[in-house]
Design an enzyme around this catalytic site. Structure first.
Site, PDB file in Angstrom:
ATOM      1  CG  PHE A  49       2.269   3.522   3.751  1.00  0.00           C
ATOM      2  CD1 PHE A  49       1.445   2.947   4.699  1.00  0.00           C
ATOM      3  CD2 PHE A  49       1.757   3.792   2.497  1.00  0.00           C
ATOM      4  CE1 PHE A  49       0.128   2.630   4.394  1.00  0.00           C
ATOM      5  CE2 PHE A  49       0.433   3.477   2.185  1.00  0.00           C
ATOM      6  CZ  PHE A  49      -0.380   2.900   3.134  1.00  0.00           C
ATOM      7  NE  ARG A  50       8.886   6.815   1.051  1.00  0.00           N
ATOM      8  CZ  ARG A  50       8.063   6.683   0.029  1.00  0.00           C
ATOM      9  NH1 ARG A  50       6.888   7.235   0.056  1.00  0.00           N
ATOM     10  NH2 ARG A  50       8.423   6.002  -1.030  1.00  0.00           N
ATOM     11  CG  ASP A 120      -4.968  10.386  -1.134  1.00  0.00           C
ATOM     12  OD1 ASP A 120      -5.235  11.310  -1.932  1.00  0.00           O
ATOM     13  OD2 ASP A 120      -4.295  10.562  -0.097  1.00  0.00           O
ATOM     14  CG  HIS A 135       4.333   9.263  -6.719  1.00  0.00           C
ATOM     15  ND1 HIS A 135       4.649   9.602  -5.416  1.00  0.00           N
ATOM     16  CD2 HIS A 135       5.475   9.489  -7.431  1.00  0.00           C
ATOM     17  CE1 HIS A 135       5.915  10.010  -5.349  1.00  0.00           C
ATOM     18  NE2 HIS A 135       6.428   9.955  -6.557  1.00  0.00           N
ATOM     19  CB  CYS A 143      -4.028  -2.763 -20.228  1.00  0.00           C
ATOM     20  SG  CYS A 143      -3.430  -4.239 -21.073  1.00  0.00           S
ATOM     21  CB  CYS A 167      -6.931  -5.618 -20.164  1.00  0.00           C
ATOM     22  SG  CYS A 167      -7.234  -4.455 -21.504  1.00  0.00           S
ATOM     23  CB  CYS A 170      -5.692  -7.186 -24.666  1.00  0.00           C
ATOM     24  SG  CYS A 170      -4.662  -6.685 -23.266  1.00  0.00           S
ATOM     25  CB  SER A 207       5.913  16.482   1.303  1.00  0.00           C
ATOM     26  OG  SER A 207       7.011  15.785   0.736  1.00  0.00           O
ATOM     27  CG  ASN A 228       6.258  17.719   6.884  1.00  0.00           C
ATOM     28  OD1 ASN A 228       5.269  17.068   6.533  1.00  0.00           O
ATOM     29  ND2 ASN A 228       7.383  17.151   7.270  1.00  0.00           N
TER      30      ASN A 228
HETATM   31 ZN    ZN Z   1      -5.194  -4.548 -22.572  1.00  0.00          ZN
END
Ligand code: ZN
Length: 265
Positions: A49-50, A120, A135, A143, A167, A170, A207, A228
């Site tokens: 994407f970059r 991914d 990441h 949650c 979730c 909750c 990268s 790269n």
């Molecule tokens: Zn939750």
């Protein structure tokens, strides 16, 4: 420069693969960690994407599409925008020859593991076991209210009415298990820092090393290899710089090591 290989197609590739194989053999006992970025997954159909011209962020503001603030403001709109932009290429993507080659190098004991900027999940899909996803990844959801973590439910445009996923404990909206803009780095990032310090060598694949804080990792490496397509800020300090597509270089490296009996055929 090409030794006895001649100058036909593939001669440059074989030469580079041999140099990388030599590096692996020489440095493995001191510990080699691999750091991967978007460039290793482009051959799996996931655009970087970059990179200039991929277009996505020319149409959509990433700070809007991938920020914690926008998720918290309107989780359903966050998922709709994700499904209209960055998320679809990640769903159902398969590992390519570079991911598979790295899994074999780990089994052979030549690399300690993989630190990846990618979300991914393709390293694990390829069979790599020591993977630190700094990441996060899209296969998981979490949650923010109760701390539940689980597998991401199937997402698709036909399910828009069910967005956001909730979730099971909750009923709060579930956040994708990735690090959004405005979020702190996960424990995996600090594990990656420690591992990079432990290893004498780092091999960077796909990268551009321009995104902090991942770009700090190569500074910890005493020996560095960069594979790269575009130049990186670390090329001048790297021992080897190989601007070839990862999905071409790494199977060739494995083939070279298999010939030497260091990777199982
Ligand atoms: Zn939750």
């Amino acid at each position: 420069m090409m030794g006895g290989d001649g100058c036909g197609p593939g001669a440059g590739l074989r030469y580079e693969a041999r140099r990388v194989a030599d590096f692996l053999v020489e440095a493995a006992s001191d510990g080699i960690i691999v750091l991967t970025g978007a460039g290793i997954s482009t051959a799996s159909g996931i655009p970087d994407f970059r990179s200039p011209g991929s277009g996505l962020w020319e149409r959509i503001d990433p700070m809007e599409a991938m920020s914690l603030a926008s998720f918290e403001r309107d989780p359903a709109a966050f998922y709709r925008l994700a499904l209209a932009s960055w998320l679809p290429p990640l769903l159902g993507a398969q590992p390519n020859a570079a991911h598979l080659a790295l899994a074999r190098l780990e089994v052979a004991g030549l690399i300690r593991g993989v630190i990846t900027q990618n979300i991914d999940g393709l390293h694990q899909a390829a069979g790599s076991r020591a993977v630190l996803e700094i990441h996060g990844n899209v296969q998981h959801v979490e949650c923010r209210r109760c701390g539940y973590r689980g597998e991401a439910p199937p997402l698709g445009t036909e399910r828009e009415t069910e967005l956001p996923p909730l979730c099971p404990l909750c009923h709060a909206p579930l956040k994708p298990g990735i690090v959004l803009f405005g979020e702190q780095m996960p424990p995996a990032f600090y594990e990656a820092l420690a591992l990079a310090q432990e290893c004498a060598a780092m091999i960077v694949i796909g990268s551009s090393l321009q995104v902090a804080p991942a770009a700090y990792l190569p500074e910890l490496a005493r020996r560095l290899v960069v594979n790269n397509l575009q130049p990186t800020p670390f090329d001048t300090v790297a021992e080897l710089v190989v601007p070839l597509p990862a999905q071409e270089l790494w199977p060739e490296v494995v083939a070279e090591l298999a010939e030497r009996g260091l990777v199982s055929q």
